[in-house]
Design an enzyme around this catalytic site. Structure first.
Site, PDB file in Angstrom:
ATOM      1  N   SER A  29      -2.619   2.295   7.114  1.00 23.48           N
ATOM      2  CA  SER A  29      -2.464   3.336   8.134  1.00 23.48           C
ATOM      3  C   SER A  29      -3.447   3.161   9.275  1.00 23.48           C
ATOM      4  O   SER A  29      -4.654   3.095   9.052  1.00 23.48           O
ATOM      5  CB  SER A  29      -2.708   4.723   7.525  1.00 23.48           C
ATOM      6  OG  SER A  29      -1.708   5.037   6.623  1.00 23.48           O
ATOM      7  N   HIS A  39       2.442   3.669  11.001  1.00 21.84           N
ATOM      8  CA  HIS A  39       3.004   2.467  10.397  1.00 21.84           C
ATOM      9  C   HIS A  39       4.137   1.947  11.287  1.00 21.84           C
ATOM     10  O   HIS A  39       5.144   2.613  11.469  1.00 21.84           O
ATOM     11  CB  HIS A  39       3.542   2.765   8.997  1.00 21.84           C
ATOM     12  CG  HIS A  39       2.463   2.914   7.981  1.00 21.84           C
ATOM     13  ND1 HIS A  39       2.059   1.866   7.197  1.00 21.84           N
ATOM     14  CD2 HIS A  39       1.692   3.952   7.648  1.00 21.84           C
ATOM     15  CE1 HIS A  39       1.089   2.281   6.399  1.00 21.84           C
ATOM     16  NE2 HIS A  39       0.842   3.543   6.647  1.00 21.84           N
ATOM     17  N   ALA A  51      -6.163   2.719   4.343  1.00 23.47           N
ATOM     18  CA  ALA A  51      -7.076   3.801   4.696  1.00 23.47           C
ATOM     19  C   ALA A  51      -7.372   4.548   3.403  1.00 23.47           C
ATOM     20  O   ALA A  51      -6.475   4.751   2.586  1.00 23.47           O
ATOM     21  CB  ALA A  51      -6.415   4.729   5.708  1.00 23.47           C
ATOM     22  N   MET A 108      -3.454   6.187  -1.388  1.00 22.81           N
ATOM     23  CA  MET A 108      -2.086   6.372  -1.892  1.00 22.81           C
ATOM     24  C   MET A 108      -1.264   5.091  -1.848  1.00 22.81           C
ATOM     25  O   MET A 108      -0.023   5.148  -1.777  1.00 22.81           O
ATOM     26  CB  MET A 108      -1.393   7.471  -1.072  1.00 22.81           C
ATOM     27  CG  MET A 108      -2.155   8.798  -1.080  1.00 22.81           C
ATOM     28  SD  MET A 108      -1.409   9.991   0.040  1.00 22.81           S
ATOM     29  CE  MET A 108      -2.683  11.258   0.101  1.00 22.81           C
ATOM     30  N   SER A 109      -1.905   3.953  -1.907  1.00 21.05           N
ATOM     31  CA  SER A 109      -1.151   2.690  -1.830  1.00 21.05           C
ATOM     32  C   SER A 109      -1.864   1.606  -2.653  1.00 21.05           C
ATOM     33  O   SER A 109      -2.644   1.900  -3.553  1.00 21.05           O
ATOM     34  CB  SER A 109      -1.026   2.249  -0.368  1.00 21.05           C
ATOM     35  OG  SER A 109      -2.283   1.860   0.150  1.00 21.05           O
ATOM     36  N   ASN A 119     -12.281   8.756   5.985  1.00 24.13           N
ATOM     37  CA  ASN A 119     -12.768  10.141   5.840  1.00 24.13           C
ATOM     38  C   ASN A 119     -13.517  10.223   4.521  1.00 24.13           C
ATOM     39  O   ASN A 119     -13.296   9.405   3.634  1.00 24.13           O
ATOM     40  CB  ASN A 119     -11.569  11.111   5.809  1.00 24.13           C
ATOM     41  CG  ASN A 119     -10.598  10.779   4.696  1.00 24.13           C
ATOM     42  OD1 ASN A 119      -9.799   9.828   4.831  1.00 24.13           O
ATOM     43  ND2 ASN A 119     -10.675  11.483   3.602  1.00 24.13           N
ATOM     44  N   TYR A 167       4.890   8.174  -2.247  1.00 25.47           N
ATOM     45  CA  TYR A 167       5.081   9.589  -1.904  1.00 25.47           C
ATOM     46  C   TYR A 167       6.264   9.822  -0.962  1.00 25.47           C
ATOM     47  O   TYR A 167       6.704  10.955  -0.774  1.00 25.47           O
ATOM     48  CB  TYR A 167       3.799  10.193  -1.308  1.00 25.47           C
ATOM     49  CG  TYR A 167       3.318   9.564  -0.019  1.00 25.47           C
ATOM     50  CD1 TYR A 167       3.980   9.762   1.184  1.00 25.47           C
ATOM     51  CD2 TYR A 167       2.182   8.761  -0.007  1.00 25.47           C
ATOM     52  CE1 TYR A 167       3.551   9.185   2.356  1.00 25.47           C
ATOM     53  CE2 TYR A 167       1.724   8.169   1.161  1.00 25.47           C
ATOM     54  CZ  TYR A 167       2.419   8.388   2.341  1.00 25.47           C
ATOM     55  OH  TYR A 167       1.990   7.795   3.494  1.00 25.47           O
ATOM     56  N   GLU A 168       6.787   8.745  -0.359  1.00 25.30           N
ATOM     57  CA  GLU A 168       7.968   8.913   0.503  1.00 25.30           C
ATOM     58  C   GLU A 168       9.229   9.107  -0.332  1.00 25.30           C
ATOM     59  O   GLU A 168      10.309   9.353   0.216  1.00 25.30           O
ATOM     60  CB  GLU A 168       8.119   7.697   1.424  1.00 25.30           C
ATOM     61  CG  GLU A 168       7.001   7.600   2.462  1.00 25.30           C
ATOM     62  CD  GLU A 168       7.108   6.352   3.318  1.00 25.30           C
ATOM     63  OE1 GLU A 168       8.003   6.310   4.179  1.00 25.30           O
ATOM     64  OE2 GLU A 168       6.296   5.426   3.134  1.00 25.30           O
ATOM     65  N   HIS A 205       5.501   3.929   0.907  1.00 28.09           N
ATOM     66  CA  HIS A 205       4.638   4.555  -0.091  1.00 28.09           C
ATOM     67  C   HIS A 205       5.468   5.246  -1.167  1.00 28.09           C
ATOM     68  O   HIS A 205       6.598   5.675  -0.914  1.00 28.09           O
ATOM     69  CB  HIS A 205       3.723   5.588   0.579  1.00 28.09           C
ATOM     70  CG  HIS A 205       2.819   5.007   1.620  1.00 28.09           C
ATOM     71  ND1 HIS A 205       3.238   4.782   2.908  1.00 28.09           N
ATOM     72  CD2 HIS A 205       1.537   4.582   1.564  1.00 28.09           C
ATOM     73  CE1 HIS A 205       2.242   4.253   3.614  1.00 28.09           C
ATOM     74  NE2 HIS A 205       1.197   4.108   2.823  1.00 28.09           N
ATOM     75  N   HIS A 229      -4.674  14.179   8.466  1.00 31.54           N
ATOM     76  CA  HIS A 229      -4.220  12.807   8.726  1.00 31.54           C
ATOM     77  C   HIS A 229      -4.703  12.304  10.097  1.00 31.54           C
ATOM     78  O   HIS A 229      -4.941  11.114  10.268  1.00 31.54           O
ATOM     79  CB  HIS A 229      -2.688  12.743   8.627  1.00 31.54           C
ATOM     80  CG  HIS A 229      -2.107  11.358   8.745  1.00 31.54           C
ATOM     81  ND1 HIS A 229      -2.458  10.317   7.898  1.00 31.54           N
ATOM     82  CD2 HIS A 229      -1.202  10.836   9.612  1.00 31.54           C
ATOM     83  CE1 HIS A 229      -1.792   9.217   8.247  1.00 31.54           C
ATOM     84  NE2 HIS A 229      -1.031   9.495   9.287  1.00 31.54           N
TER      85      HIS A 229
HETATM   86  N1  HPA Z   1      -7.190  10.661  -0.057  1.00 34.76           N
HETATM   87  C1  HPA Z   1      -6.078   9.937  -0.319  1.00 34.76           C
HETATM   88  N2  HPA Z   1      -5.607   9.032   0.519  1.00 34.76           N
HETATM   89  C2  HPA Z   1      -6.255   8.836   1.668  1.00 34.76           C
HETATM   90  C3  HPA Z   1      -7.405   9.555   2.000  1.00 34.76           C
HETATM   91  C4  HPA Z   1      -7.901  10.530   1.090  1.00 34.76           C
HETATM   92  O1  HPA Z   1      -8.914  11.200   1.318  1.00 34.76           O
HETATM   93  N3  HPA Z   1      -7.799   9.111   3.222  1.00 34.76           N
HETATM   94  C5  HPA Z   1      -6.917   8.152   3.597  1.00 34.76           C
HETATM   95  N4  HPA Z   1      -5.982   7.984   2.664  1.00 34.76           N
END
Ligand code: HPA
Length: 273
Positions: free
Chosen positions: A31, A62, A114, A212-213, A236, A86-87, A84, A248
């Site tokens: 991302s 993306h 990310a 998440m990947s 983050n 989650y999609e 992903h 996000h």
């Molecule tokens: N959690 C899960 N996935 C992420 C995060 C997070 O804090 N930051 C970027 N992708």
């Protein structure tokens, strides 16, 4: 109905007709990190939508294209955008691209993402070399009948992230005077961010970053005996580390801020392959 292996083969044959011989490595861009694809020289671009059976991602940040081009004299394939779990795709779909890269003859796979920083020593914007992962997605991409052409039913996961490639990443960072972190990535299903209680739990498990990947792609890549490197951009601090909510936009902003370093680190890795 074609089999999964046949669909992988068709996509690989389509790409081979456009890009020719297998590039020396493939890099999956996470991302907000897609700019590396645009930094390649003498580039050939293929839109995901044009590749047979290739799944499309709709997540902001993306791009949805495959680019083959040169970086530091090496021919590299970059994927700007991934799908992903989650999609709503199953993990066979999530890992379709990885299967195709293997079928193209690519042996070195760099997975980037990310991620949220769980380790409180990390700074926002740090780059982390993934030493190992915890797959907490609640599923595994190898569930289902095993196609032995890809690899074993029970593949070894002792060294998912190659020692050799991790050392190349360190050498690349050293040469730039960049301090990179190392750590364990825990892969979660998402798409909601974690609760502070979940993050505290993951910390006790030995996790340093959460995302998440990556874990599904790394698992199938290792089943197929590809050499894998993982790099997380700590966009983050994970939930509860700082007294503020997650968004996000913050992920995208931090990725944009460090993309220069990120691209330079990748170029240094590529140069040393
Ligand atoms: N959690 C899960 N996935 C992420 C995060 C997070 O804090 N930051 C970027 N992708």
């Amino acid at each position: 109905m074609s089999t999964y292996f046949e669909r992988v083969t068709q996509a690989a044959e389509f790409l081979r007709a456009r890009i020719g011989a297998a590039p020396e490595a493939a890099i999956v861009l996470g991302s907000g990190l897609g700019d590396f694809a645009d930094s390649l020289g003498d580039a050939t671009t293929v839109r995901y939508a044009d590749i047979p059976h290739w799944p499309a991602s709709r997540v902001i940040g993306h791009a949805g294209k495959l680019v083959v081009g040169t970086a530091r004299g090496r021919r590299i394939l970059a994927l700007a955008g991934r799908v992903h779990f989650y999609e709503g795709h199953d993990l066979a779909t999530v890992t379709f691209a990885t299967r195709v890269l293997w079928k193209l003859g690519i042996q070195v796979l760099v997975l980037t993402n990310a991620a949220g920083g769980i380790n409180t020593k990390f700074a926002q914007g740090a780059l982390m070399v993934i030493d190992d992962h915890i797959n907490f997605m609640g599923s595994n991409p190898l569930i289902g009948p095993n196609d032995d052409r890809f690899g074993f039913r029970f593949p070894d996961m002792t060294e998912v992230y190659s020692r050799r490639l991790r050392a190349l990443a360190d050498a690349s960072a050293n040469a730039m005077g960049l301090a990179v972190e190392h750590g364990v990535y825990v892969a979660v299903h998402g798409p909601s961010y974690e609760t502070p209680a979940e993050i505290r739990t993951f910390r006790t498990w030995g996790a340093d970053a959460v995302g998440m990947s990556t874990a599904p792609e790394a698992i199938v890549a290792r089943q197929m005996r590809m050499e894998v490197l993982g790099i997380s951009c700590i966009t983050n601090m994970a939930a509860g580390v700082l007294p503020q909510p997650l968004h996000h936009d913050e992920v995208m902003e931090t990725a944009a801020r460090v993309k220069g370093q990120f691209i330079a680190l990748l170029e240094g890795v590529v140069e040393r392959l």
